[in-house]
Design an enzyme around this catalytic site. Structure first.
Site, PDB file in Angstrom:
ATOM      1  N   THR A   1       2.644 -11.441  -1.156  1.00 18.04           N
ATOM      2  CA  THR A   1       1.507 -11.817  -2.005  1.00 18.04           C
ATOM      3  C   THR A   1       0.746 -10.589  -2.495  1.00 18.04           C
ATOM      4  OG1 THR A   1      -0.562 -13.039  -2.171  1.00 18.04           O
ATOM      5  CG2 THR A   1      -0.044 -12.154  -0.014  1.00 18.04           C
ATOM      6  N   GLN A   2       0.226 -10.667  -3.714  1.00 21.81           N
ATOM      7  CA  GLN A   2      -0.622  -9.584  -4.220  1.00 21.81           C
ATOM      8  C   GLN A   2      -2.074  -9.797  -3.805  1.00 21.81           C
ATOM      9  OE1 GLN A   2      -1.388 -10.480  -8.801  1.00 21.81           O
ATOM     10  NE2 GLN A   2       0.794 -10.383  -8.413  1.00 21.81           N
ATOM     11  N   CYS A   3      -2.366 -10.896  -3.072  1.00 24.50           N
ATOM     12  CA  CYS A   3      -3.720 -11.105  -2.544  1.00 24.50           C
ATOM     13  C   CYS A   3      -4.005 -10.091  -1.444  1.00 24.50           C
ATOM     14  CB  CYS A   3      -3.858 -12.497  -1.923  1.00 24.50           C
ATOM     15  SG  CYS A   3      -3.820 -13.813  -3.110  1.00 24.50           S
TER      16      CYS A   3
ATOM     17  N   THR B   1      -7.602  15.051   2.096  1.00 24.31           N
ATOM     18  CA  THR B   1      -8.999  15.444   1.856  1.00 24.31           C
ATOM     19  C   THR B   1      -9.645  16.128   3.049  1.00 24.31           C
ATOM     20  OG1 THR B   1      -9.314  13.644   0.301  1.00 24.31           O
ATOM     21  CG2 THR B   1     -11.296  14.504   1.308  1.00 24.31           C
TER      22      THR B   1
ATOM     23  N   ASP C   1      -1.091  16.995  -0.518  1.00 15.96           N
ATOM     24  CA  ASP C   1      -1.833  15.788  -0.870  1.00 15.96           C
ATOM     25  C   ASP C   1      -0.882  14.614  -0.598  1.00 15.96           C
ATOM     26  OD1 ASP C   1      -4.286  14.918  -3.052  1.00 15.96           O
ATOM     27  OD2 ASP C   1      -2.605  13.522  -2.803  1.00 15.96           O
ATOM     28  N   SER C   2      -1.403  13.534  -0.036  1.00 18.61           N
ATOM     29  CA  SER C   2      -0.483  12.469   0.390  1.00 18.61           C
ATOM     30  C   SER C   2       0.161  11.733  -0.784  1.00 18.61           C
ATOM     31  CB  SER C   2      -1.172  11.493   1.340  1.00 18.61           C
ATOM     32  OG  SER C   2      -1.986  10.590   0.653  1.00 18.61           O
ATOM     33  N   SER C   3      -0.282  11.979  -2.006  1.00 18.43           N
ATOM     34  CA  SER C   3       0.419  11.396  -3.161  1.00 18.43           C
ATOM     35  C   SER C   3       1.828  11.969  -3.272  1.00 18.43           C
ATOM     36  CB  SER C   3      -0.330  11.705  -4.453  1.00 18.43           C
ATOM     37  OG  SER C   3      -1.651  11.317  -4.325  1.00 18.43           O
TER      38      SER C   3
ATOM     39  N   THR D   1      -5.588   9.854   2.767  1.00 18.10           N
ATOM     40  CA  THR D   1      -5.757   8.397   2.882  1.00 18.10           C
ATOM     41  C   THR D   1      -4.959   7.620   1.837  1.00 18.10           C
ATOM     42  OG1 THR D   1      -7.718   8.486   1.462  1.00 18.10           O
ATOM     43  CG2 THR D   1      -8.082   8.562   3.841  1.00 18.10           C
ATOM     44  N   ASP D   2      -4.624   8.275   0.715  1.00 13.20           N
ATOM     45  CA  ASP D   2      -4.008   7.525  -0.388  1.00 13.20           C
ATOM     46  C   ASP D   2      -2.742   6.786   0.037  1.00 13.20           C
ATOM     47  OD1 ASP D   2      -6.016   8.369  -2.028  1.00 13.20           O
ATOM     48  OD2 ASP D   2      -4.834   9.867  -3.106  1.00 13.20           O
TER      49      ASP D   2
HETATM   50  N1  ASP Z   1      -5.635  12.505  -2.432  1.00 14.78           N
HETATM   51  C1  ASP Z   1      -5.962  12.576  -1.031  1.00 14.78           C
HETATM   52  C2  ASP Z   1      -4.706  12.344  -0.245  1.00 14.78           C
HETATM   53  O1  ASP Z   1      -4.324  11.216  -0.059  1.00 14.78           O
HETATM   54  C3  ASP Z   1      -7.024  11.598  -0.686  1.00 14.78           C
HETATM   55  C4  ASP Z   1      -7.441  11.595   0.759  1.00 14.78           C
HETATM   56  O2  ASP Z   1      -7.044  12.358   1.581  1.00 14.78           O
HETATM   57  O3  ASP Z   1      -8.264  10.742   1.110  1.00 14.78           O
HETATM   58  O4  ASP Z   1      -4.067  13.274   0.169  1.00 14.78           O
END
Ligand code: ASP
Length: 344
Positions: A278-280, A15, A59-61, A91-92
């Site tokens: 843990t999923q917590c 982003t 994009d980090s996805s 951030t993802d």
């Molecule tokens: N979809 C973006 C990414 O992870 C979101 C971000 O940067 O915050 O590349």
């Protein structure tokens, strides 16, 4: 020769460097030169900055182990020429990349700081300018001895520097998007940078050693009440499966089911490494605290303590990339190798 601390920025995408595509309004990456233009203070901070960019930025996805290798290779190639490295990343999946890099970069003695932003850097209320500027300034911090203050992979977000393999994205909305649920912050950025010296990691070997192999044949399974064990079984039976991360309830508990136990035991007996996380959002696995976790221990599932899901997954991918010695994997998985696990 300049006395400025040289920092290398590696721009991968996300982003921070995005603009709205006029055709459909979605965010798409722009090229890096436009990012630094938005932060003129970078050039006034007494730090010499150079930058390299992924081409194209992503994009980090879309991040995968080949990108982790690319980042680690850039760091090692330029290791002796820079005081530190700042990686701009979406951030993802930032906490996955931070965890993976921490395992890859054994003996790291310089700062590698990942940062990004919730709003693009060109927007009026962006968090990107502060995140970028503070990351670069923290990367340049040095002790009286001249050594870097930070000598580990970390994440800067929401005015805090966090250990990379303790980081977790908790919010798609807040400027404090990334948190470290089980470990204190390394640096708090107020008027001054307040360094939490006792929390800093120090490597026990003096030369950097980069390991880049990751096993991707791993499944990640969160339990939920009423889940169908048949679907689970079809994955457990896959010949190619090498690792299994079980995201369990509370302090490491799972449904007390005989069929589930049989399938897990069968998979582990044929060489699949299974771990329990843990999923917590906070706390960790305490094996055998409840009878419902006993079954997992009996099958040979390895407890992951207070590791984040991100750290556990990348650690398992990393260890399985290194060896297929089950005893060694168990020993390393339950040891604190880069500050990712509380062992007492
Ligand atoms: N979809 C973006 C990414 O992870 C979101 C971000 O940067 O915050 O590349």
């Amino acid at each position: 020769m300049s006395s400025k601390r040289p920092i290398l920025i590696i721009y991968t995408g996300g982003t921070m460097g995005s603009v709205h595509d006029p055709r459909n309004g979605s965010l798409v990456p722009i090229d890096f030169s436009q990012i630094t233009n938005h932060v003129p203070e970078l050039h006034r901070a007494g730090i010499s900055i150079e930058a390299v960019s992924f081409n194209p930025p992503i994009d980090s996805s879309n991040i995968n182990p080949l990108h982790w290798r690319k980042i680690a290779t850039l760091i090692t190639k330029h290791y002796n020429n820079y005081a530190g490295f700042v990686i701009l990343h979406g951030t993802d999946t930032m906490s996955f990349t931070a965890s993976a890099l921490s395992f890859m970069l054994e003996g790291l003695k310089k700062p590698v700081i990942l940062t990004g932003s919730q709003l693009p850097i060109g927007m009026p209320r962006t968090d990107g300018r502060e995140n970028l500027l503070s990351s670069v300034m923290i990367a340049a911090l040095k002790e009286a001895s001249g050594e870097p203050v930070v000598q580990e992979v970390s994440v800067y977000f929401g005015k805090k520097l966090l250990r990379g393999n303790r980081a977790h994205k908790q919010s798609a909305h807040s400027f404090d998007a990334i948190v470290s649920p089980n470990y204190p912050s390394l640096v708090d950025a107020g008027v001054d940078f307040k360094v939490n010296h006792i929390a800093l990691f120090r490597p026990n070997c003096s030369t950097i050693n980069v390991k880049t192999r990751f096993e991707s044949q791993i499944a990640w399974f969160p339990f939920f009440p009423g889940m169908s064990f048949n679907l689970f079984e079809s994955i457990l039976e896959k010949e190619s499966l090498r690792g299994l991360v079980l995201s369990t309830f509370g302090s490491g508990n799972a449904p007390d089911s005989k069929p589930l136990k049989n399938m897990l035991k069968h998979a582990i007996d044929r060489g699949v490494t299974a771990v329990n996380i843990t999923q917590c959002g906070h706390g960790g696995v305490k094996p055998e605290m409840y009878a419902t976790s006993l079954m997992l221990t009996e099958c040979g599932v390895i407890p992951g303590g207070d590791m984040t899901n991100e750290a556990a997954i990348t650690k398992l991918m990393f260890l399985l990339g290194e060896t297929d010695d089950q005893g060694l994997i168990r020993q390393k998985f339950t040891s604190n190798i880069r500050g990712e696990l509380t062992t007492h």
